[in-house]
Design a protein around this motif. Sequence first.
Motif, PDB file in Angstrom:
ATOM      1  N   MET A 148     -23.121 -10.583  -9.352  1.00  0.00           N
ATOM      2  CA  MET A 148     -23.823 -11.031 -10.553  1.00  0.00           C
ATOM      3  C   MET A 148     -25.319 -11.183 -10.302  1.00  0.00           C
ATOM      4  O   MET A 148     -26.131 -11.008 -11.218  1.00  0.00           O
ATOM      5  CB  MET A 148     -23.237 -12.354 -11.044  1.00  0.00           C
ATOM      6  CG  MET A 148     -21.818 -12.234 -11.579  1.00  0.00           C
ATOM      7  SD  MET A 148     -21.205 -13.771 -12.288  1.00  0.00           S
ATOM      8  CE  MET A 148     -22.157 -13.881 -13.802  1.00  0.00           C
ATOM      9  N   LYS A 149     -25.683 -11.491  -9.075  1.00  0.00           N
ATOM     10  CA  LYS A 149     -27.101 -11.608  -8.750  1.00  0.00           C
ATOM     11  C   LYS A 149     -27.797 -10.259  -8.844  1.00  0.00           C
ATOM     12  O   LYS A 149     -28.952 -10.158  -9.275  1.00  0.00           O
ATOM     13  CB  LYS A 149     -27.256 -12.185  -7.334  1.00  0.00           C
ATOM     14  CG  LYS A 149     -28.694 -12.503  -6.953  1.00  0.00           C
ATOM     15  CD  LYS A 149     -28.763 -13.197  -5.604  1.00  0.00           C
ATOM     16  CE  LYS A 149     -30.203 -13.535  -5.243  1.00  0.00           C
ATOM     17  NZ  LYS A 149     -30.304 -14.227  -3.936  1.00  0.00           N
ATOM     18  N   GLU A 150     -27.078  -9.204  -8.457  1.00  0.00           N
ATOM     19  CA  GLU A 150     -27.654  -7.854  -8.505  1.00  0.00           C
ATOM     20  C   GLU A 150     -27.580  -7.259  -9.897  1.00  0.00           C
ATOM     21  O   GLU A 150     -28.493  -6.558 -10.329  1.00  0.00           O
ATOM     22  CB  GLU A 150     -26.929  -6.944  -7.504  1.00  0.00           C
ATOM     23  CG  GLU A 150     -27.487  -5.532  -7.464  1.00  0.00           C
ATOM     24  CD  GLU A 150     -26.797  -4.655  -6.431  1.00  0.00           C
ATOM     25  OE1 GLU A 150     -27.145  -3.461  -6.343  1.00  0.00           O
ATOM     26  OE2 GLU A 150     -25.907  -5.182  -5.710  1.00  0.00           O
ATOM     27  N   TYR A 151     -26.493  -7.551 -10.603  1.00  0.00           N
ATOM     28  CA  TYR A 151     -26.288  -6.960 -11.931  1.00  0.00           C
ATOM     29  C   TYR A 151     -26.333  -8.080 -12.980  1.00  0.00           C
ATOM     30  O   TYR A 151     -25.322  -8.689 -13.307  1.00  0.00           O
ATOM     31  CB  TYR A 151     -24.956  -6.203 -11.984  1.00  0.00           C
ATOM     32  CG  TYR A 151     -24.918  -5.008 -11.066  1.00  0.00           C
ATOM     33  CD1 TYR A 151     -25.456  -3.787 -11.450  1.00  0.00           C
ATOM     34  CD2 TYR A 151     -24.380  -5.114  -9.783  1.00  0.00           C
ATOM     35  CE1 TYR A 151     -25.448  -2.690 -10.597  1.00  0.00           C
ATOM     36  CE2 TYR A 151     -24.363  -4.021  -8.923  1.00  0.00           C
ATOM     37  CZ  TYR A 151     -24.901  -2.810  -9.338  1.00  0.00           C
ATOM     38  OH  TYR A 151     -24.894  -1.726  -8.486  1.00  0.00           O
ATOM     39  N   ARG A 152     -27.543  -8.317 -13.503  1.00  0.00           N
ATOM     40  CA  ARG A 152     -27.759  -9.407 -14.446  1.00  0.00           C
ATOM     41  C   ARG A 152     -27.085  -9.166 -15.793  1.00  0.00           C
ATOM     42  O   ARG A 152     -26.968 -10.087 -16.599  1.00  0.00           O
ATOM     43  CB  ARG A 152     -29.260  -9.608 -14.671  1.00  0.00           C
ATOM     44  CG  ARG A 152     -30.019  -9.993 -13.422  1.00  0.00           C
ATOM     45  CD  ARG A 152     -29.664 -11.394 -12.985  1.00  0.00           C
ATOM     46  NE  ARG A 152     -30.390 -11.807 -11.784  1.00  0.00           N
ATOM     47  CZ  ARG A 152     -30.209 -12.954 -11.174  1.00  0.00           C
ATOM     48  NH1 ARG A 152     -29.321 -13.805 -11.635  1.00  0.00           N
ATOM     49  NH2 ARG A 152     -30.893 -13.258 -10.086  1.00  0.00           N
ATOM     50  N   GLU A 153     -26.674  -7.930 -16.046  1.00  0.00           N
ATOM     51  CA  GLU A 153     -26.012  -7.635 -17.315  1.00  0.00           C
ATOM     52  C   GLU A 153     -24.610  -8.222 -17.400  1.00  0.00           C
ATOM     53  O   GLU A 153     -24.007  -8.266 -18.472  1.00  0.00           O
ATOM     54  CB  GLU A 153     -25.972  -6.124 -17.562  1.00  0.00           C
ATOM     55  CG  GLU A 153     -25.330  -5.307 -16.463  1.00  0.00           C
ATOM     56  CD  GLU A 153     -26.318  -4.821 -15.411  1.00  0.00           C
ATOM     57  OE1 GLU A 153     -26.205  -3.665 -14.995  1.00  0.00           O
ATOM     58  OE2 GLU A 153     -27.212  -5.588 -15.024  1.00  0.00           O
ATOM     59  N   ILE A 154     -24.073  -8.677 -16.249  1.00  0.00           N
ATOM     60  CA  ILE A 154     -22.752  -9.325 -16.266  1.00  0.00           C
ATOM     61  C   ILE A 154     -22.905 -10.697 -16.905  1.00  0.00           C
ATOM     62  O   ILE A 154     -23.631 -11.556 -16.408  1.00  0.00           O
ATOM     63  CB  ILE A 154     -22.172  -9.457 -14.845  1.00  0.00           C
ATOM     64  CG1 ILE A 154     -21.985  -8.080 -14.207  1.00  0.00           C
ATOM     65  CG2 ILE A 154     -20.844 -10.201 -14.886  1.00  0.00           C
ATOM     66  CD1 ILE A 154     -21.528  -8.134 -12.752  1.00  0.00           C
ATOM     67  N   GLU A 155     -22.201 -10.896 -18.009  1.00  0.00           N
ATOM     68  CA  GLU A 155     -22.302 -12.157 -18.739  1.00  0.00           C
ATOM     69  C   GLU A 155     -21.302 -13.185 -18.212  1.00  0.00           C
ATOM     70  O   GLU A 155     -21.632 -14.364 -18.073  1.00  0.00           O
ATOM     71  CB  GLU A 155     -22.055 -11.895 -20.233  1.00  0.00           C
ATOM     72  CG  GLU A 155     -22.283 -13.074 -21.136  1.00  0.00           C
ATOM     73  CD  GLU A 155     -23.753 -13.380 -21.343  1.00  0.00           C
ATOM     74  OE1 GLU A 155     -24.048 -14.524 -21.732  1.00  0.00           O
ATOM     75  OE2 GLU A 155     -24.615 -12.504 -21.097  1.00  0.00           O
ATOM     76  N   THR A 156     -20.077 -12.748 -17.918  1.00  0.00           N
ATOM     77  CA  THR A 156     -19.021 -13.666 -17.492  1.00  0.00           C
ATOM     78  C   THR A 156     -18.054 -12.938 -16.574  1.00  0.00           C
ATOM     79  O   THR A 156     -17.863 -11.721 -16.693  1.00  0.00           O
ATOM     80  CB  THR A 156     -18.228 -14.201 -18.712  1.00  0.00           C
ATOM     81  OG1 THR A 156     -19.136 -14.757 -19.644  1.00  0.00           O
ATOM     82  CG2 THR A 156     -17.217 -15.260 -18.310  1.00  0.00           C
ATOM     83  N   CYS A 157     -17.422 -13.687 -15.672  1.00  0.00           N
ATOM     84  CA  CYS A 157     -16.328 -13.174 -14.840  1.00  0.00           C
ATOM     85  C   CYS A 157     -15.108 -14.070 -15.069  1.00  0.00           C
ATOM     86  O   CYS A 157     -15.239 -15.296 -15.138  1.00  0.00           O
ATOM     87  CB  CYS A 157     -16.694 -13.196 -13.360  1.00  0.00           C
ATOM     88  SG  CYS A 157     -18.161 -12.222 -12.971  1.00  0.00           S
ATOM     89  N   ILE A 158     -13.943 -13.457 -15.161  1.00  0.00           N
ATOM     90  CA  ILE A 158     -12.722 -14.222 -15.406  1.00  0.00           C
ATOM     91  C   ILE A 158     -11.541 -13.460 -14.808  1.00  0.00           C
ATOM     92  O   ILE A 158     -11.556 -12.217 -14.754  1.00  0.00           O
ATOM     93  CB  ILE A 158     -12.506 -14.446 -16.927  1.00  0.00           C
ATOM     94  CG1 ILE A 158     -11.291 -15.343 -17.173  1.00  0.00           C
ATOM     95  CG2 ILE A 158     -12.413 -13.140 -17.680  1.00  0.00           C
ATOM     96  CD1 ILE A 158     -11.109 -15.747 -18.637  1.00  0.00           C
ATOM     97  N   GLU A 159     -10.534 -14.187 -14.334  1.00  0.00           N
ATOM     98  CA  GLU A 159      -9.303 -13.567 -13.844  1.00  0.00           C
ATOM     99  C   GLU A 159      -8.150 -14.006 -14.733  1.00  0.00           C
ATOM    100  O   GLU A 159      -8.135 -15.130 -15.253  1.00  0.00           O
ATOM    101  CB  GLU A 159      -9.042 -13.947 -12.388  1.00  0.00           C
ATOM    102  CG  GLU A 159     -10.062 -13.331 -11.440  1.00  0.00           C
ATOM    103  CD  GLU A 159      -9.785 -13.620  -9.978  1.00  0.00           C
ATOM    104  OE1 GLU A 159     -10.148 -12.787  -9.128  1.00  0.00           O
ATOM    105  OE2 GLU A 159      -9.207 -14.701  -9.676  1.00  0.00           O
ATOM    106  N   CYS A 160      -7.165 -13.108 -14.910  1.00  0.00           N
ATOM    107  CA  CYS A 160      -6.086 -13.387 -15.856  1.00  0.00           C
ATOM    108  C   CYS A 160      -4.802 -12.674 -15.428  1.00  0.00           C
ATOM    109  O   CYS A 160      -4.808 -11.842 -14.514  1.00  0.00           O
ATOM    110  CB  CYS A 160      -6.481 -12.940 -17.263  1.00  0.00           C
ATOM    111  SG  CYS A 160      -6.649 -11.141 -17.420  1.00  0.00           S
ATOM    112  N   SER A 161      -3.748 -12.979 -16.152  1.00  0.00           N
ATOM    113  CA  SER A 161      -2.463 -12.307 -15.934  1.00  0.00           C
ATOM    114  C   SER A 161      -1.882 -11.930 -17.292  1.00  0.00           C
ATOM    115  O   SER A 161      -1.662 -12.800 -18.145  1.00  0.00           O
ATOM    116  CB  SER A 161      -1.487 -13.223 -15.194  1.00  0.00           C
ATOM    117  OG  SER A 161      -0.180 -12.677 -15.216  1.00  0.00           O
ATOM    118  N   ALA A 162      -1.666 -10.652 -17.500  1.00  0.00           N
ATOM    119  CA  ALA A 162      -1.028 -10.200 -18.743  1.00  0.00           C
ATOM    120  C   ALA A 162       0.444 -10.599 -18.755  1.00  0.00           C
ATOM    121  O   ALA A 162       1.019 -10.845 -19.824  1.00  0.00           O
ATOM    122  CB  ALA A 162      -1.172  -8.689 -18.876  1.00  0.00           C
TER     123      ALA A 162
END
Length: 645
Positions: A148-162
């Motif tokens: 995220m420090k390198e790619y500022r376009e990343i707004e959010t990170c999240i992990e999930c399970s379908a």
Amino acid sequence: MLGGFGGKSSSGGRKSLRVAVAGDKGTGKSSLISAVASETFPDNVPRVLPPTTLPADAYPDYIPITIIDTPSSIDNRIKLIEEFRKADVVILTYACDQPATLDRLSSYWLPELRRLQIKAPVIVVGCKLDLRDERSPVRLEDIMAPIMKEYREIETCIECSALTLIQAPDVFYYALKAVLHPTFPLFDQEKQCLKPRLRRAVQRIFNFCDHDLDGALNDAELNDFQVNCFGAPLDPVELMGVKRVVQERQPDGVTDLGLTLPGFLFLFSLFIERGRPETAWAILRKFGYNDSLELNTELLTVPAKHSPDQSIELTNETMDFLRGFFQLYDLDNDGAVRPDELDDLFQTAPDSPWLEAPYKDAAEKTPGGKLTINGFLSEWALMTLLDPRKTLANLIYIGYGHDPASAFSVTRKRSVDRKKQRTERNVFQCFVFGPKKSGKSALLDSFLERKFSDGYKATVGERYAANVVDQPGGCKKTLILREIPEDRVKKFLANKEALAACDVAVVVYDSSDVYSWRKAREMLMEVARKGEESGYGTPCVLVAAKDDLDAYPMSVQESDRVCMELGIDIPVSVSMKDDERNSLFRKIVSTAENPHMSVPETESGRRSKNIRQVVNSSLLFVSVGTAVGFAGLAAYRAYSARKNA
């Protein structure tokens, strides 16, 4: 939230959202989409799902979301790129049980989005959380922080399970939030502070709400702000709670007078810190800001020109407002402001509007680099001429509180001015033509009171210079010089309306160079012909520059003869090295004030004019003769009727 300080969020007028989901094969893209749409884990999932729509009531903002599943194979690259460019937000997936797919985000997917110049925000989603090896626990923050420090376009990170639906619906909530209420324009994650544009916007909002101008928002002003933004006031207990929270974290944020600007700014930091950027956006949008933290163009209604030979000027009342505003920042009262004072003057605008061309270096400054009052007003005149919406936006930013419609006036057509043989304009635009090294740039520098330089530097692109010219009798007019480089003249004049916006055309030549004179003569004739063909005949002034050098004898005689043939004044001889050049600028303004004079007339134009006059005279004779004939016939019939009676 925050002791009741807040309310409904704002969607910024958006009616729908399009999400593109991409990632390596087998990372769980299709299963995620299907599980969220059906609220159950699918038994069989096709390789690529058709477009899937989540209804408007799926999330609080009541906006339907269209989800586009994308193919992972290289064979469908064109389709993938097309979907990226259509998307409002991009979701990139990796599999929690396949670390290689996470590495591929920074080695392929994120660089690819940059290469394609995709501007949409990015949500990084780890799928198959239920399959992660629990014997090797990892923290998402540790994994994603360097990415995220390198790619500022990343707004959010999240992990999930379908499979278990853990955080699966949240994925698209964050996607919606990234578009409607992005944190990237508001907050600098690395420095952990509000971004400059947000600070400027918040300061403008604070100033707007500080009705008594005491530098603090009292309880009544805070409640007015709350009602304006969220439709409901705060009770005294809630107000006390807000101020207590601010005072604990920002000691100078509250005084006996109320909430200060540092405290008001702190509230916005707190909204973001607590994961509620939608509250900040609700306030910003209530005060007219768009996603770029600029005023919405819908709010910037300026009067329309009905003809290309009209222009838009600031009214006298607006100019008086700007003079008064300038004096507030001219602390030493010397008629000029330092660069830092000018920055303070525009501290409630997104940026200082004159940092880039064509405004940069287009106005008069003192030898010490301070912008004079004439330079300040001239910059506003230039901005109004070129981009009246930008002028209106910056007037509003700095606190112009009157009706925007009263800020501008639309001038009369130049063609009408010529017929009436007078003009009421306060701002004149002059096009400066001439061959290379003729002295055009030196002329513009001289107009801005800059010292003459012997070094030659070719002008790249068009250049403007604006200043106030004092006319006899104390009258002041703003003159804007627009330099047209030699290699652009032909293309420039190819436009039928090229001269419509021109009050005076100045043609400059080096009086010591016969080639320069011949080239200038060609330009003068072309301007004259263009004016006759288009109907936008323009007064012309011929300038024999470099008068300090020995003049080429033939050019002196020829220039006088050409001017006499065209019906304009003989060339004005001038040297940019002496102090008499101001008379040239007064001459240009005087020519503009008499738009019916000094309009060049070519031989072919003169013949066409004579033919039109003959035709018009003939038509007049025929019409008069016809009228006499009808009158005679009517008289004869009346006589016959009386005789028969």
